[in-house]
Motif scaffolding. Sequence first.
Motif, PDB file in Angstrom:
ATOM      1  N   CYS A   1       0.807  -1.144   0.144  1.00 25.99           N
ATOM      2  CA  CYS A   1      -0.013   0.025   0.006  1.00 25.99           C
ATOM      3  C   CYS A   1       0.928   1.155  -0.195  1.00 25.99           C
ATOM      4  N   GLU A   2       0.401   2.246  -0.752  1.00 25.41           N
ATOM      5  CA  GLU A   2       0.868   3.705  -0.426  1.00 25.41           C
ATOM      6  C   GLU A   2      -0.289   4.152   0.484  1.00 25.41           C
ATOM      7  N   LEU A   3       0.266   4.567   1.833  1.00 28.57           N
ATOM      8  CA  LEU A   3      -0.552   4.696   2.804  1.00 28.57           C
ATOM      9  C   LEU A   3      -1.500   6.130   2.539  1.00 28.57           C
ATOM     10  N   PRO A   4      -0.865   7.196   1.951  1.00 26.42           N
ATOM     11  CA  PRO A   4      -1.431   8.453   1.768  1.00 26.42           C
ATOM     12  C   PRO A   4      -2.652   8.395   0.678  1.00 26.42           C
TER      13      PRO A   4
ATOM     14  N   THR B   1     -10.133  -0.982  -2.511  1.00 28.05           N
ATOM     15  CA  THR B   1      -9.728  -0.881  -4.145  1.00 28.05           C
ATOM     16  C   THR B   1      -8.073  -0.322  -4.176  1.00 28.05           C
ATOM     17  N   MET B   2      -7.964   0.571  -3.176  1.00 28.73           N
ATOM     18  CA  MET B   2      -6.575   1.251  -3.151  1.00 28.73           C
ATOM     19  C   MET B   2      -5.304   0.606  -2.281  1.00 28.73           C
ATOM     20  N   CYS B   3      -5.875  -0.281  -1.603  1.00 30.66           N
ATOM     21  CA  CYS B   3      -5.110  -1.156  -0.468  1.00 30.66           C
ATOM     22  C   CYS B   3      -5.377  -2.303  -0.240  1.00 30.66           C
ATOM     23  N   PRO B   4      -4.668  -3.553  -1.024  1.00 32.13           N
ATOM     24  CA  PRO B   4      -5.119  -4.890  -0.686  1.00 32.13           C
ATOM     25  C   PRO B   4      -5.143  -5.384   0.818  1.00 32.13           C
ATOM     26  N   ALA B   5      -4.208  -4.361   1.567  1.00 32.09           N
ATOM     27  CA  ALA B   5      -4.279  -4.997   2.925  1.00 32.09           C
ATOM     28  C   ALA B   5      -5.510  -4.435   4.036  1.00 32.09           C
TER      29      ALA B   5
ATOM     30  N   HIS C   1      -6.430  -9.592  -5.012  1.00 29.48           N
ATOM     31  CA  HIS C   1      -6.528  -8.217  -5.457  1.00 29.48           C
ATOM     32  C   HIS C   1      -5.521  -7.891  -6.465  1.00 29.48           C
ATOM     33  N   GLY C   2      -5.934  -7.531  -7.537  1.00 33.16           N
ATOM     34  CA  GLY C   2      -5.203  -6.976  -8.414  1.00 33.16           C
ATOM     35  C   GLY C   2      -4.053  -7.770  -9.113  1.00 33.16           C
ATOM     36  N   GLY C   3      -3.064  -7.130  -9.319  1.00 30.62           N
ATOM     37  CA  GLY C   3      -1.891  -7.910 -10.324  1.00 30.62           C
ATOM     38  C   GLY C   3      -1.594  -7.066 -11.404  1.00 30.62           C
ATOM     39  N   ILE C   4      -0.508  -6.414 -11.795  1.00 28.23           N
ATOM     40  CA  ILE C   4      -0.542  -5.386 -12.827  1.00 28.23           C
ATOM     41  C   ILE C   4       0.208  -6.607 -13.941  1.00 28.23           C
ATOM     42  N   VAL C   5      -0.647  -6.773 -15.019  1.00 28.63           N
ATOM     43  CA  VAL C   5      -0.140  -7.538 -16.128  1.00 28.63           C
ATOM     44  C   VAL C   5      -0.653  -6.582 -17.352  1.00 28.63           C
ATOM     45  N   GLY C   6       0.277  -7.010 -18.643  1.00 28.50           N
ATOM     46  CA  GLY C   6      -0.161  -6.419 -19.873  1.00 28.50           C
ATOM     47  C   GLY C   6       0.498  -6.776 -20.998  1.00 28.50           C
TER      48      GLY C   6
END
Lengths: 376, 424
Positions: free
Chosen positions: A212-215, A257-261, B54-59
Amino acid sequence: MGYDPQNPMKDRITDIGPPHYEGMMPKVINENRGKWLYHEIVQPGVLKHVSETGAECYTVRVGSARLLSVEFLRETCDIADKFCDGHVRWTTRNNIEFITDSEAKMKAMVEDLKGRGNRFPVGGTGASVSNVVHTQGWIHCHTPATDASGVVKAVMDALFDHFVSMDLPAKCKVALACCLNMCGAVHCSDIAILGIHRKPPMVDHDAITGVCELPLAIAACPLGAVKPHTAKNSAGEEVKTVKVNAERCMFCGNCYTMCPAMPLADPEGDGIAILVGGKVSNSRKGTAFSKLVIPFLPNNPPRWPEVVDTVKGILETWAKNANKYERIGEWAERIGWEKFFELTKIPFTEKSVDDYRLAYDTWRTTTQFKFTSHTK
Amino acid sequence: MSKHDTPMMDDLEKGPWPSFVSDLKRQAAKSPQCWDILGQMEQSYKDKITHWKHGGIVGVFGYGGGIVGRYSDLPDKFPGVAHFHTVRLNQPSSKFYTTEILRKLCDLWEKRGSGMTNFHGSTGDLVLLGTKTDELEPLFYDLTHDLNWDLGGSGSNLRTPANCIGKSRCEWACYDTDAVCYAMTMKYQDEIHRPAFPYKFKFKFSGCPNDCVAAIARSDLAVIGTWRDAIRINQAEVKNYISGANKPNGGAHSKGSKFDIQKEVISLCPTGCMWMEGDTLKIDDAECTRCMHCLNVMPKALRPGTDQGATIMMGAKAPILDGAQLATMIYPFIKLDAENEFEGLVEIIEKVWDWWMENGKNRERLGETMQRISLPVFLRVLEVEPIPQHVKEPRSNPYVFWREEEVEGGWERDVKEFRKRNAM
């Protein structure tokens, strides 16, 4: 030939867009573009368009599950080859449309489709329940609060008679989105089935540093409920992390959505809200948002009986009481929402009283209301 | 990969509506990973929770969109779906296909992926559901070389534009939605494939105010066909509706009493601009707001006028985060002309993008930027003169943000001079 992994940029083709539409369309469409005079529905699921050139085309509309295999697509191609000179299209609402230029071919096709089990139901035109626009759910999504394909299957099994007939006051568009992100954009549907969460996110202090990017996680919360925090991870190390003020959480899931944790999905917490009365078309009263009438129904796979019964109940109450041409929202507005709740026997709760931004716009500011069972 | 015990999935094979479960099982004969899709779904039905990470960047090289990474959180149990990335293909305008291209795509996808698809994703893309990272480049190569077909958008890009069927098969379309959608898709390939925006941006093109592609609810920039002259009336066909020879609403109602033009058309007109004079239908077109109801009910008798174009509306979105927004009317009428490559529309699009790219915050949709910065400022940026059509009603509070240059004498004043005249 083909792709060479040693030389990935060789002969690379990019930015060519989709195939040109004219090459995809049948002759009768290309020849009559801009010349169509009128249309009529000759039977449920079959449209006839007449051109000023005298040309006609018949469209057979077929409901589909949206989640389709290539084996199914090949069968679809077989039908299109047999009756439609090798062309087929899909509508915005996940219907397949087989277009042919003669009544005889149309009739033969409708007969043929009847012999293909439950795979090609003809319907979804006029005053019917149209096919459901929906999202991925548990088949492919990482943020859902419910499934999509299974709920839609259960609902459409129950509403099937209204898909293949045109006996409703007006069309009824049902849509499902499996979380508040609303990839299915259910916010303007006659009946919206919406997956919701009810437990605030957990914070995984072991994972948050790496993922995560905390901000961004903090800024993701529209209510300022996510704050910077210092905590110990399971190895006893102090880490920079976040904490959640659960009392302020409205369970939108934007932080996840922004942070998987920060996962918030939960078997007991998640379920379905029902919203009704939305409309996209500008006809008569114009556009309208769907309104929340049931805040929560449990996830009860595989057939979500509470959701199915509720949707069916709303649909049938509307069908019995509305005037011709009145969509669900127009009907509810004419009779008043207090009457809507009374007739549908849906219990009114504080959850239907808005307390988010612009809430005041929905509060009643006149002495005009109807006395119903609610006023005692 | 073999068959799992899936009693709940199996239950969804019953009933009259097409069953995605039966379809998955049918495909499993050729694509055994479909057994693992069913197995993982059954697990989700038991656990009442998703099993996708959650997610995973591929392309693919050079693109920042079009592929969405997806991994199972139970890869040991369901190895067939351990990697299960989504590929978005840009659908042809109004979603027509030849069986030739579809069959080629089927072969390709059976070879390179799970054999499962969505026709279509909510934005409009043809979605190929489930493949491994290693397959992405070969798939893209075959797609572009053999099928002449490209990916759609994802992420903070221009999302794949979509349109209703328009003039191709609809008598109400006021511009050629297929042509405009295709032209804008081709013009903005870079914006579709390489993220440069604050957040997603959607175009949708509807041919008339019935808005079958839901542009008004779902697109940052909605192009909705309309006309500004008189509705064309065929009085002979009006009489045929009144006599019962024509079925109302194009035959959309299988039950109901005899057609009553007063009750079903004239009384439902939101502006009350229609009436009968004897057996002739009259419309005061200057009062008409083009809601489409009368045209919908009497398609043989009424047609849009001939001075056709589009209304441009902006800022629609689903609720995340500030609540759902419908699009706001910005340009009442523009002409859409293929000969000048839709130059008027292009100019509007690029003005909006320039402003939004500078002023939009990270993950802020255009509609939210418009709300934050205000409609008066937005109109000023677009050099659009404010007109009553921009609002439902005038504001009811008096808190106007006057600008200094609008006030006589400006804002610079001397409080000492003020005190000479007005003591404390």
